[in-house]
Design a protein around this motif. Structure first.
Motif, PDB file in Angstrom:
ATOM      1  N   MET A  61      33.850  49.480  40.784  1.00 20.27           N
ATOM      2  CA  MET A  61      33.357  48.656  39.674  1.00 20.27           C
ATOM      3  C   MET A  61      34.516  48.139  38.825  1.00 20.27           C
ATOM      4  N   LEU A  62      35.537  48.985  38.635  1.00 24.73           N
ATOM      5  CA  LEU A  62      36.732  48.553  37.899  1.00 24.73           C
ATOM      6  C   LEU A  62      37.402  47.398  38.622  1.00 24.73           C
ATOM      7  N   PHE A  63      37.531  47.520  39.953  1.00 16.60           N
ATOM      8  CA  PHE A  63      38.082  46.423  40.748  1.00 16.60           C
ATOM      9  C   PHE A  63      37.255  45.150  40.564  1.00 16.60           C
ATOM     10  N   GLY A  64      35.929  45.318  40.534  1.00 18.05           N
ATOM     11  CA  GLY A  64      35.047  44.169  40.384  1.00 18.05           C
ATOM     12  C   GLY A  64      35.265  43.439  39.074  1.00 18.05           C
ATOM     13  N   ILE A  65      35.465  44.204  37.993  1.00 20.77           N
ATOM     14  CA  ILE A  65      35.723  43.592  36.682  1.00 20.77           C
ATOM     15  C   ILE A  65      37.044  42.836  36.700  1.00 20.77           C
ATOM     16  N   ILE A  66      38.091  43.472  37.242  1.00 25.27           N
ATOM     17  CA  ILE A  66      39.430  42.856  37.257  1.00 25.27           C
ATOM     18  C   ILE A  66      39.440  41.582  38.087  1.00 25.27           C
ATOM     19  N   PHE A  67      38.917  41.664  39.306  1.00 23.36           N
ATOM     20  CA  PHE A  67      38.946  40.494  40.183  1.00 23.36           C
ATOM     21  C   PHE A  67      37.921  39.455  39.756  1.00 23.36           C
ATOM     22  N   GLY A  68      36.836  39.894  39.121  1.00 20.99           N
ATOM     23  CA  GLY A  68      35.882  38.942  38.578  1.00 20.99           C
ATOM     24  C   GLY A  68      36.491  38.129  37.451  1.00 20.99           C
ATOM     25  N   LEU A  69      37.288  38.796  36.599  1.00 23.14           N
ATOM     26  CA  LEU A  69      37.995  38.094  35.519  1.00 23.14           C
ATOM     27  C   LEU A  69      39.031  37.127  36.081  1.00 23.14           C
ATOM     28  N   PHE A  70      39.690  37.561  37.155  1.00 27.05           N
ATOM     29  CA  PHE A  70      40.664  36.680  37.805  1.00 27.05           C
ATOM     30  C   PHE A  70      39.968  35.425  38.322  1.00 27.05           C
ATOM     31  N   GLY A  71      38.825  35.625  38.977  1.00 27.65           N
ATOM     32  CA  GLY A  71      38.065  34.481  39.479  1.00 27.65           C
ATOM     33  C   GLY A  71      37.542  33.608  38.351  1.00 27.65           C
ATOM     34  N   ASP A  72      37.226  34.227  37.206  1.00 30.72           N
ATOM     35  CA  ASP A  72      36.757  33.476  36.043  1.00 30.72           C
ATOM     36  C   ASP A  72      37.855  32.554  35.536  1.00 30.72           C
ATOM     37  N   GLY A  73      39.108  33.080  35.526  1.00 31.75           N
ATOM     38  CA  GLY A  73      40.239  32.261  35.101  1.00 31.75           C
ATOM     39  C   GLY A  73      40.452  31.074  36.025  1.00 31.75           C
ATOM     40  N   ALA A 162      33.181  38.464  35.492  1.00 30.32           N
ATOM     41  CA  ALA A 162      33.433  39.907  35.465  1.00 30.32           C
ATOM     42  C   ALA A 162      32.157  40.703  35.702  1.00 30.32           C
ATOM     43  N   ILE A 163      31.042  40.262  35.127  1.00 32.62           N
ATOM     44  CA  ILE A 163      29.778  40.990  35.292  1.00 32.62           C
ATOM     45  C   ILE A 163      29.310  40.933  36.744  1.00 32.62           C
ATOM     46  N   GLU A 164      29.346  39.727  37.328  1.00 33.33           N
ATOM     47  CA  GLU A 164      28.905  39.580  38.713  1.00 33.33           C
ATOM     48  C   GLU A 164      29.857  40.297  39.667  1.00 33.33           C
ATOM     49  N   GLY A 165      31.164  40.246  39.347  1.00 38.41           N
ATOM     50  CA  GLY A 165      32.136  40.957  40.163  1.00 38.41           C
ATOM     51  C   GLY A 165      31.895  42.463  40.122  1.00 38.41           C
ATOM     52  N   MET A 166      31.602  42.986  38.926  1.00 37.69           N
ATOM     53  CA  MET A 166      31.325  44.414  38.778  1.00 37.69           C
ATOM     54  C   MET A 166      30.058  44.802  39.538  1.00 37.69           C
ATOM     55  N   LEU A 167      29.012  43.968  39.426  1.00 32.12           N
ATOM     56  CA  LEU A 167      27.761  44.256  40.127  1.00 32.12           C
ATOM     57  C   LEU A 167      27.946  44.218  41.639  1.00 32.12           C
ATOM     58  N   LEU A 168      28.727  43.233  42.113  1.00 30.39           N
ATOM     59  CA  LEU A 168      28.979  43.148  43.550  1.00 30.39           C
ATOM     60  C   LEU A 168      29.646  44.430  44.050  1.00 30.39           C
ATOM     61  N   MET A 169      30.652  44.908  43.312  1.00 30.39           N
ATOM     62  CA  MET A 169      31.365  46.103  43.740  1.00 30.39           C
ATOM     63  C   MET A 169      30.512  47.359  43.573  1.00 30.39           C
ATOM     64  N   PHE A 170      29.631  47.352  42.566  1.00 24.59           N
ATOM     65  CA  PHE A 170      28.712  48.487  42.403  1.00 24.59           C
ATOM     66  C   PHE A 170      27.794  48.587  43.618  1.00 24.59           C
TER      67      PHE A 170
END
Length: 211
Positions: A61-73, A162-170
């Motif tokens: 989930m931590l990875f999902g937040i980090i990479f989701g934020l990267f994708g958001d940027g 970040a939210i969708e990235g976290m959910l995907l990894m969850f």
């Protein structure tokens, strides 16, 4: 604020986890089968296995937040479409690239240093027969290099949130849970022949995901 979560991302994470869970078993099986036993209570034994697997999911989930934020940027700069195409190409290359070149990545000095420190931490947690140590063991295990996790975080980055990235990894972690939890409770429940057959399907799934 209402977050509109597209169902495709949790579903993608779940499918990656389900299809790749035997790959996880092949890579992390030695750790899973050697987990320390907390006390003599059956309840504590099962709880410890749940905590170990929950620790892995927390790291994902931590990875999902980090990479989701990267994708958001990337999305903010209007590069999301091109970025998604590049990620698809990278996934295709990862399938076509000979294994000997893929394995060289983990032998690079910076990566090898991090992996050795993780292994030291995992070895330390293995010597402690406590519930918190099993949870920390799962967290550390989640940081170990894994091709399947790389595929999942690639999808998390393409989510662009970040939210969708976290959910995907969850849901990716949840997808690996049935096999990994059962393996930690009942070792060797899947034959090596069955593992090899299913692992052969993983490249096909990666190609479909890349497309």
């Amino acid at each position: 604020t209402i977050f509109m979560i597209e169902s495709v991302y949790p579903l993608s994470g779940l499918l990656i986890g389900l299809f790749g869970s035997l790959h996880c078993l092949g890579m992390c099986g030695p750790i899973t089968f050697m987990l320390p036993v907390e006390g003599t209570s059956r309840i504590k034994f099962v709880l410890g296995r749940f905590l170990y697997n929950f620790g892995r999911i927390v790291t994902y989930m931590l990875f999902g937040i980090i990479f989701g934020l990267f994708g958001d940027g990337i999305q903010v700069f209007g590069l999301q479409q091109g970025f998604s195409i590049i990620l698809g190409i990278i996934l295709l290359i990862s399938v076509l690239l000979p294994a000997r070149y893929r394995f060289r990545f983990s032998s690079l000095p910076p990566v090898a240093t991090i992996v050795n420190k993780l292994k030291t931490g995992i070895g330390s947690m293995m010597k402690k027969n406590t519930l918190p140590s099993l949870y920390l063991l799962g967290i550390l295990n989640g940081f170990l290099p894994c091709g399947l996790v790389y595929i999942a975080v690639t999808a998390a980055a393409s989510a662009g949130n970040a939210i969708e990235g976290m959910l995907l990894m969850f849901f990716f972690g949840v997808g690996t849970l049935p096999v990994m939890l059962t393996a930690s409770l009942f070792t060797s429940f899947v034959s090596m022949k069955a593992r090899l057959r299913i692992r052969k399907l993983i490249p096909v799934f990666v190609v479909l995901m890349a497309i």
